[in-house]
Design an enzyme around this catalytic site. Structure first.
Site, PDB file in Angstrom:
ATOM      1  N   SER A  73       0.827  -1.222   0.000  1.00  0.00           N
ATOM      2  CA  SER A  73       0.000   0.000   0.000  1.00  0.00           C
ATOM      3  C   SER A  73       0.859   1.269   0.000  1.00  0.00           C
ATOM      4  CB  SER A  73      -0.978  -0.002   1.176  1.00  0.00           C
ATOM      5  OG  SER A  73      -0.316   0.153   2.400  1.00  0.00           O
ATOM      6  N   ASN A  74       2.019   1.236   0.652  1.00  0.00           N
ATOM      7  CA  ASN A  74       2.904   2.418   0.587  1.00  0.00           C
ATOM      8  C   ASN A  74       3.445   2.614  -0.824  1.00  0.00           C
ATOM      9  OD1 ASN A  74       3.476   3.899   3.250  1.00  0.00           O
ATOM     10  ND2 ASN A  74       3.406   1.751   3.857  1.00  0.00           N
ATOM     11  N   LYS A 116      13.058  -8.279   5.044  1.00  0.00           N
ATOM     12  CA  LYS A 116      14.418  -8.819   5.167  1.00  0.00           C
ATOM     13  C   LYS A 116      15.373  -7.680   5.476  1.00  0.00           C
ATOM     14  CE  LYS A 116      13.616 -13.072   3.932  1.00  0.00           C
ATOM     15  NZ  LYS A 116      13.850 -14.182   4.845  1.00  0.00           N
ATOM     16  N   ASN A 146      13.435   3.987   4.604  1.00  0.00           N
ATOM     17  CA  ASN A 146      12.492   3.011   5.154  1.00  0.00           C
ATOM     18  C   ASN A 146      11.362   3.774   5.836  1.00  0.00           C
ATOM     19  OD1 ASN A 146      11.482   0.443   5.977  1.00  0.00           O
ATOM     20  ND2 ASN A 146      12.315   0.790   8.023  1.00  0.00           N
ATOM     21  N   HIS A 155       8.622   3.347   9.063  1.00  0.00           N
ATOM     22  CA  HIS A 155       8.351   2.548  10.257  1.00  0.00           C
ATOM     23  C   HIS A 155       7.059   3.071  10.892  1.00  0.00           C
ATOM     24  CE1 HIS A 155       9.395  -0.093  13.570  1.00  0.00           C
ATOM     25  NE2 HIS A 155       8.999   0.869  14.385  1.00  0.00           N
ATOM     26  N   ASP A 194      16.100   0.142  12.069  1.00  0.00           N
ATOM     27  CA  ASP A 194      15.338   1.332  12.484  1.00  0.00           C
ATOM     28  C   ASP A 194      16.213   2.393  13.140  1.00  0.00           C
ATOM     29  OD1 ASP A 194      13.030  -0.052  11.658  1.00  0.00           O
ATOM     30  OD2 ASP A 194      12.756  -0.928  13.647  1.00  0.00           O
ATOM     31  N   GLU A 222       1.287   7.134   6.967  1.00  0.00           N
ATOM     32  CA  GLU A 222       2.404   6.613   6.164  1.00  0.00           C
ATOM     33  C   GLU A 222       2.224   6.993   4.694  1.00  0.00           C
ATOM     34  OE1 GLU A 222       3.536   2.491   6.738  1.00  0.00           O
ATOM     35  OE2 GLU A 222       2.575   2.474   8.684  1.00  0.00           O
TER      36      GLU A 222
END
Ligand code: GRF
Length: 219
Positions: free
Chosen positions: A24-25, A103, A119, A121, A162, A191
């Protein structure tokens, strides 16, 4: 062997998207590119470690190059990472966007794309990040800690989970009656707004890293 991304970020953004799930992102990023909200950007490749995932289906439905790439297809890690770097090189990727990639990105890829891997989060890092903090575990932990605010974070990826510098964060209130599912839905909406915005900031050279502008960072 290709070991360093040589295309500066102030050129056209060639984005390689990595994902493992529904995508979805990725969809939100594609919509932003189609609407002209990330000028000069295109998705040059989608890589998934799973052969049947939403993210690969979305890529194919949009006629974008999409491949299944998993360590299991190779004799050893070196061959796997060589193949990954070759794919990135061939599509002239100068930005990697992790969108639900489950991964760890191989460290040689992080090194080759230093400051060029993003990334997202589903919490306000540095809180609720690190090993084991993924998917619904994050929202369960936020509710268990009785946080009144959560949110989403786009950050630059380094060798730790992260951990890299934050590019953009946005908050959502946590209500007393929120469940992990309801909180996840609220955070996901955020997001979808901030990931395209963060990529636009990169495209416009507005992301300072260690006192430098990413767009000016040449390898
Ligand atoms: C998102 O919640 C993101 O924060 C996390 O993985 C999830 C991916 O969802 N890293 P989607 O595949 O983009 O729908």
């Amino acid at each position: 062997m290709f070991e360093r991304c040589a295309i500066p970020l102030n050129h056209r953004l060639n984005i390689a998207v990595f994902g493992s799930g529904r995508g979805s992102n990725f969809n939100a990023i594609l919509d932003a590119i189609k609407d002209g909200r990330i000028p000069g950007a295109r998705v040059c490749l989608v890589i998934s470690n799973n052969s049947t995932t939403g993210i690969l289906e979305i890529a194919r439905a949009n006629s974008l190059p999409a491949i299944h790439l998993s360590q299991k297809q190779f004799a050893d890690e070196t061959a796997f990472v060589d193949a990954m770097l070759m794919q990135l090189h061939q599509c002239k990727a100068n930005l990697i966007v992790l969108a639900g990639y489950m991964k760890r990105l191989p460290s040689r890829v992080v090194q080759a794309y230093r400051y060029r891997v993003l990334n997202i989060h589903p919490a306000l890092l540095p809180k609720f990040g690190g090993v084991g903090m993924y998917g619904m575990h994050v929202h369960e932990a936020v509710i268990a800690a009785r946080e009144r605010v959560s949110g989403a974070t786009v950050h630059i990826v380094d060798e730790e989970y992260d951990n890299g510098p934050v590019v953009l964060q946005r908050t959502v209130p946590v209500s007393p009656d929120d469940t992990p599912d309801s909180l996840a839905a609220k955070v996901l909406q955020i997001e979808h707004a901030i990931y395209p915005e963060a990529i636009r900031m990169i495209a416009e050279g507005r992301v300072p890293v260690a006192g430098e502008q990413l767009a000016a960072h040449s390898l």
